[in-house]
Scaffold this motif. Structure first.
Motif, mmCIF file in Angstrom:
data_model
loop_
_atom_site.group_PDB
_atom_site.id
_atom_site.type_symbol
_atom_site.label_atom_id
_atom_site.label_comp_id
_atom_site.label_asym_id
_atom_site.label_seq_id
_atom_site.Cartn_x
_atom_site.Cartn_y
_atom_site.Cartn_z
ATOM 1 N N ALA A 221 0.834 -1.194 0.000
ATOM 2 C CA ALA A 221 0.000 0.000 0.000
ATOM 3 C C ALA A 221 0.874 1.251 0.000
ATOM 4 O O ALA A 221 0.610 2.221 -0.703
ATOM 5 N N LEU A 222 1.944 1.178 0.776
ATOM 6 C CA LEU A 222 2.836 2.327 0.891
ATOM 7 C C LEU A 222 3.520 2.614 -0.441
ATOM 8 O O LEU A 222 3.586 3.771 -0.886
ATOM 9 N N ALA A 223 4.019 1.539 -1.074
ATOM 10 C CA ALA A 223 4.680 1.722 -2.369
ATOM 11 C C ALA A 223 3.690 2.269 -3.383
ATOM 12 O O ALA A 223 4.033 3.106 -4.231
ATOM 13 N N ASN A 224 2.460 1.823 -3.296
ATOM 14 C CA ASN A 224 1.426 2.284 -4.205
ATOM 15 C C ASN A 224 1.083 3.757 -3.959
ATOM 16 O O ASN A 224 0.925 4.548 -4.889
ATOM 17 N N LEU A 225 1.005 4.086 -2.683
ATOM 18 C CA LEU A 225 0.716 5.459 -2.283
ATOM 19 C C LEU A 225 1.779 6.396 -2.840
ATOM 20 O O LEU A 225 1.509 7.510 -3.269
ATOM 21 N N MET A 226 3.000 5.882 -2.827
ATOM 22 C CA MET A 226 4.149 6.639 -3.286
ATOM 23 C C MET A 226 3.975 7.103 -4.734
ATOM 24 O O MET A 226 4.321 8.234 -5.075
ATOM 25 N N SER A 227 3.414 6.205 -5.539
ATOM 26 C CA SER A 227 3.316 6.558 -6.957
ATOM 27 C C SER A 227 2.332 7.699 -7.175
ATOM 28 O O SER A 227 2.457 8.443 -8.145
ATOM 29 N N GLU A 228 1.357 7.860 -6.269
ATOM 30 C CA GLU A 228 0.376 8.932 -6.435
ATOM 31 C C GLU A 228 0.749 10.187 -5.660
ATOM 32 O O GLU A 228 0.381 11.289 -6.020
ATOM 33 N N HIS A 229 1.437 10.000 -4.536
ATOM 34 C CA HIS A 229 1.662 11.133 -3.636
ATOM 35 C C HIS A 229 3.133 11.446 -3.464
ATOM 36 O O HIS A 229 3.574 11.837 -2.395
ATOM 37 N N VAL A 230 3.910 11.237 -4.540
ATOM 38 C CA VAL A 230 5.349 11.364 -4.391
ATOM 39 C C VAL A 230 5.749 12.766 -3.925
ATOM 40 O O VAL A 230 6.753 12.953 -3.256
ATOM 41 N N GLN A 231 4.915 13.776 -4.231
ATOM 42 C CA GLN A 231 5.250 15.146 -3.800
ATOM 43 C C GLN A 231 4.927 15.398 -2.336
ATOM 44 O O GLN A 231 5.453 16.312 -1.731
ATOM 45 N N ASP A 232 4.040 14.558 -1.758
ATOM 46 C CA ASP A 232 3.611 14.796 -0.377
ATOM 47 C C ASP A 232 4.584 14.157 0.604
ATOM 48 O O ASP A 232 4.294 13.131 1.224
ATOM 49 N N THR A 233 5.744 14.747 0.737
ATOM 50 C CA THR A 233 6.786 14.195 1.588
ATOM 51 C C THR A 233 6.270 13.852 2.989
ATOM 52 O O THR A 233 6.476 12.752 3.497
#
Lengths: 269, 363, 292
Positions: A221-233
């Protein structure tokens, strides 16, 4: 002089090791955008819990936490049961070709797990287990390493204890549940810890068998989240904290068992 | 309570390694029988076959008239005390004793009653809540015994139960087990490598060597009439002295050692048995306690003592005869350290003669 | 003890052996067979679309530049990262074994912390640490006058960045094994050497190193095996890029197998990985024997 040199090296290494954690935790409490400044800040100006709230409600992280928890506990429970039975049998039972079978199992540990992934995927697909908890729990129910660890420990249980239980009228199952399991408690904790943490942290396998987003484990889930929210550090850091904290708590509570397990695993036959 | 009978019992490992050879043994109801021998003599294996912990390769074992070859341990109605106690470390003393009863589905009241009774007999009522690791060696041993007696089995088996205890405690526990046997009157089979334990505890003793029964007899008979050289050497402390020689015909029969330092007339009672051995190699056995310092008849030898050990009640005199170390055990009637040369005497009635080649007793 | 009854052996060993057979041994055999087929997404739907192609997959692989890139990258990672990781572990173990340091358990805990944390999570954290503008690492380097480096965007630095993360993540594990090895060296050896006037370096060279040899071999082998299986770090941080500079064997296998469903091809990659690991292990054992 030498003393201070050694101590400062130790401290520098410690700071280098810990710094990423420190930054992860503090960035997770920074308000949106605050982590992307130069020079980087090590501490938040004010604590902002909104990312955690966001993750657990809007972004459904609670569901993934539950998935991870169910899967990790499931694998841990079943693998402890099956591995301890087999490990005990390899340590104490007498049957033909026992040594050869055990050696064969041990030597097959050199085969990397990646070799089996595609066929296992196909087998699970045939069983209809893809996108179910079974896809991770069932293949994880037994492991050669787990059997090895239990066997090493069970070897130290005196035969006479088992014989005494036999004379006391115990059946094989009663001996196992009422004498062997209680005596194996330390190694069961160790193996349980390894299994729980290994399953929780695993990425590649759940990535393969959980294609439906509702079945994701935390790392996926985290890796997936990363692809959408990469700017939201800050959001990503909060997600990382949530992923890490459960294993960290378990580890901190039981660390001496974990350390012992590493040492046992490294003992040569 | 029950008799135990072994008929032609053998143990063979891997089809070739025979460790127990055709043992025939009849143990009566209420009897205390000790299996004794050096390590590797097959005594423990024999006991474990009776216990059902080892398969019986050949022969038959009966307990209380019932063939038990194919009966599991738990159904043989026996209890065993192990060398390392084998107490369950995770259970309290009470639970250790109660475990067998619980598995056999005894009622709670019955279990409590039996455990308390056993604890009272063994004087450990105050220990019931402790875990084994909180107990001393002697206390653990007592729990192990207690675990055996609560079951009220037909036969008690003991496998070197005292060898992990220190010397003083061993003497004490020895007496306690003997008393317990007198009280419970249960058939008991007891394995030890310690001949003192065997002598002091057993109604009868089975001496084993290399898996072969050497002699089955009462303690006194083993001591006075050993069947062979091995038994003579194994029983008694300090051990019997052996010296090789020949039987010659010389006004009747006489024994002459190789270098002729010992030579004496043999009593005519045994002549008939000894005549076939004239001119053949024989071994003379004299127990240390048969040597006397004062002449009251008997034969004299001159010895040069090289070491005197004073034990208080006795004195051990060490000397060499024909290159063989001897020990004499005498009463401290004088100061033995003041000189080296002694005249020692022994009577012909208590000497033992063995066939040197076969080892069997010939007089 | 008696031979155990067969029924008990089956009861106790059966379940785990069935699981291990079904999900390990059987798949190994199946994978081996599949590597000689063109099993792909069509065969996934209908098995009759699968054909036996002999060694074709393996020949294709040997002519596949991407595969060679993944091999090159993985060897880079193993050969540079492995020794660096082991050396860091040994250094940390020596530090913690030194009598000069107090609060050892705290240091040990801190050093060990990365080991137990979730790789995906820390990879994400490090992705931000490597950020060219706002990242912590470039900031620290700038204090020493080192200019901005685009760690994950520059093919020269992407693999070093992944190695640094891997060393940070893993060194604590081997450290624990080294500590155990160090504590097994009898103190008397050092005392005897001191009496004979050995310096600290001489003691390290002639006592510590040889006494640690078996431990080092074990660590060398498990580290190598683990490092050859590099996957999650590049998957999360770079997706194999930039310019395939962090494409590892397992990542390539994953992409071929689970993204493009070239299953026959993918299993061939897996088997070549196995062969490489096997050769690596044998070489390490040989080297160890020669030095003995």
């Amino acid at each position: 002089m030498k003393k201070y040199l050694v101590i400062s090296i130790a401290i520098i290494l410690g700071v280098m090791t810990f710094l990423p954690f420190l930054w992860m935790i503090s960035a997770s409490f920074m308000s949106t955008g605050a982590a992307n400044t130069y020079p980087p800040k090590l501490f938040p100006d004010k604590f902002d819990f909104s990312h955690y709230q966001n993750l657990l409600t809007r972004l459904n992280l609670a569901r993934y936490l539950l998935n991870s928890l169910v899967i990790s506990l499931g694998v841990t429970f079943f693998s402890l049961l099956l591995n301890s039975m087999a490990g005990y049998a390899f340590a104490k039972y007498r049957f033909a070709r026992k040594k050869r079978l055990f050696k064969f199992l041990l030597s097959s540990m050199i085969i990397p797990g990646q070799v089996t992934m595609l066929p296992v995927f196909l087998i699970l697909k045939n069983m209809g287990f893809i996108n179910t908890y079974f896809a991770i729990i069932v293949p994880g129910m037994a492991s050669i390493f787990g059997i090895f660890l239990i066997r090493q420990y069970a070897l130290s249980i005196p035969d006479s204890l088992i014989e005494a239980a036999k004379m006391d009228g115990a059946t094989e199952l009663q001996i196992y549940f009422r004498v062997i399991l209680p005596l194996c408690k330390p190694i069961l904790v160790t193996l349980g810890l390894f299994t729980f943490m290994g399953t929780w942290n695993d990425f590649l396998w759940p990535l393969i068998v959980m294609t439906d987003s509702s079945m994701y484990t935390m790392p996926v889930a985290l890796a997936n989240l990363m692809s959408e929210h990469v700017q939201d550090t800050e959001l990503m850091m909060a997600g990382s904290v949530i992923t890490i904290v459960p294993v960290l708590i378990v580890f901190l509570a039981l660390q001496k068992y974990y350390i012992k397990g590493i040492m046992m695993g490294s003992v040569k036959e | 309570m029950a008799a135990v009978k072994l008929i032609n019992v053998s143990k063979v490992y891997d089809g070739k390694n025979k460790v127990v050879h055709e043992v025939d043994l009849e143990i009566n109801d209420k009897e205390f029988v000790v299996l004794v021998g050096p390590s590797g003599c097959g005594k423990s294996t024999t006991l474990r076959m009776i216990a059902g912990l080892e398969e019986i390769s050949e022969g038959e074992i009966f307990i209380d008239g019932k063939l038990v070859n194919n009966v599991q341990s738990k159904d043989r109605d026996i209890a065993m005390v192990f060398q390392n106690y084998a107490l369950y470390p995770h259970m309290t003393v009470f639970d250790n004793m109660a475990f067998g009863l619980k598995l056999r589905k005894f009622s709670k009241n019955e279990i409590t009653e039996r455990v308390n009774h056993a604890a009272k007999i063994l004087d450990m009522e105050h220990l019931l809540d402790r875990k084994p690791k909180q107990l001393s060696g002697g206390q653990r041993q007592r729990v192990a015994v207690g675990r055996a007696i609560v079951r009220k089995p037909k036969v008690f088996l003991f496998d070197e139960p005292l060898s992990n205890l220190d010397a003083k405690l061993r003497v004490q526990m020895r007496a306690e087990i003997t008393r317990l046997h007198q009280r419970l009157e249960a058939t008991t089979i007891y394995v030890t490598h310690d001949q003192t334990e065997a002598m002091t505890m057993g109604d009868r003793i089975v001496v084993l060597k290399d898996g072969i029964v050497q002699q089955v007899d009462s303690p006194m008979n083993l001591y006075n009439r050993p069947a062979n050289k091995f038994v003579a050497g194994f029983i008694g402390s300090p051990a019997i002295n052996f010296i090789d020689g020949k039987i010659v015909k010389e006004n009747g029969l006489a024994f002459i050692s190789r270098e002729k330092l010992i030579s004496f007339q043999l009593s005519p009672d045994n002549s008939e048995k000894l005549i076939p051995y004239i001119g053949r190699d024989v071994t003379l056995g004299i127990r240390p306690e048969e040597f006397r310092i004062e002449s009251k008849g008997g034969y004299k030898i001159n010895v040069e003592v090289d070491l005197v050990e004073q034990l208080g009640s006795d004195v051990y005199l060490h000397f060499n005869l024909e290159g063989i170390p001897f020990i004499g055990r005498v009463k401290p009637t004088m100061d033995f350290r003041s000189r080296k040369e002694f005249e020692l005497y022994f009577g012909s009635e208590m000497i033992h003669l063995f066939d040197s080649a076969e080892g069997k007793k010939i007089n | 003890m008696n031979k155990t009854k067969l029924s008990a052996v089956i009861l106790f060993l059966g379940p785990s052996l069935i699981v291990i057979f079904t999900f390990f041994f059987l798949p190994v055999i199946v994978a081996f067979l599949m590597s000689f087929t063109d099993f792909d997404i069509y065969a996934l739907g209908n098995l009759s679309n699968m054909r036996f192609v002999g060694l074709k997959n393996y020949f294709t692989l040997l002519n596949d530049p991407l595969f060679w890139t993944s091999i090159k990258n993985t060897f880079y990672f193993v050969i540079a990262g492995g020794p660096l990781s082991v050396a860091t572990s040994l250094g940390a173990a020596l530090l913690l074994n030194s009598k000069l340091i107090k609060y050892k358990s705290i240091f040990r805990l801190v050093y060990f912390l990365p080991v137990v944390t979730t790789l995906v999570a820390v990879s994400i954290v490090w992705r931000y640490i490597y950020h060219p503008r706002f990242g912590l690492l470039n900031y620290i380097l700038s204090l020493f006058g080192i200019g901005q480096i685009d760690w994950l965007g520059d093919p020269t630095f992407s693999m070093p960045a992944i190695i640094l993360l891997a060393v940070w993540k893993n060194f604590g594990y081997n450290m624990i094994i080294f500590i155990a090895g160090l504590q097994n060296i009898p103190e008397e050896l050092y005392e005897a050497a001191s009496i004979e006037g050995a310096t600290a370096w001489q003691k390290f060279k002639s006592i510590t190193v040889p006494m640690l040899a078996p431990t080092s071999l074990f660590i060398g082998v498990i580290t190598m095996i683990g490092y050859f299986q590099l996957f999650a770090e590049p998957y999360v941080m770079t997706q194999g890029g930039p310019l395939n500079s962090t494409l590892s064997i397992v990542l390539y296998m994953y992409q071929e197998g689970f993204r493009w469903w070239n299953i026959g091809y993918s299993t061939a990659i897996a088997f070549l990985l196995f062969v490489i690991i096997l050769i690596g292990t044998v070489i390490q054992f040989k080297l160890q024997k020669e030095t003995e």
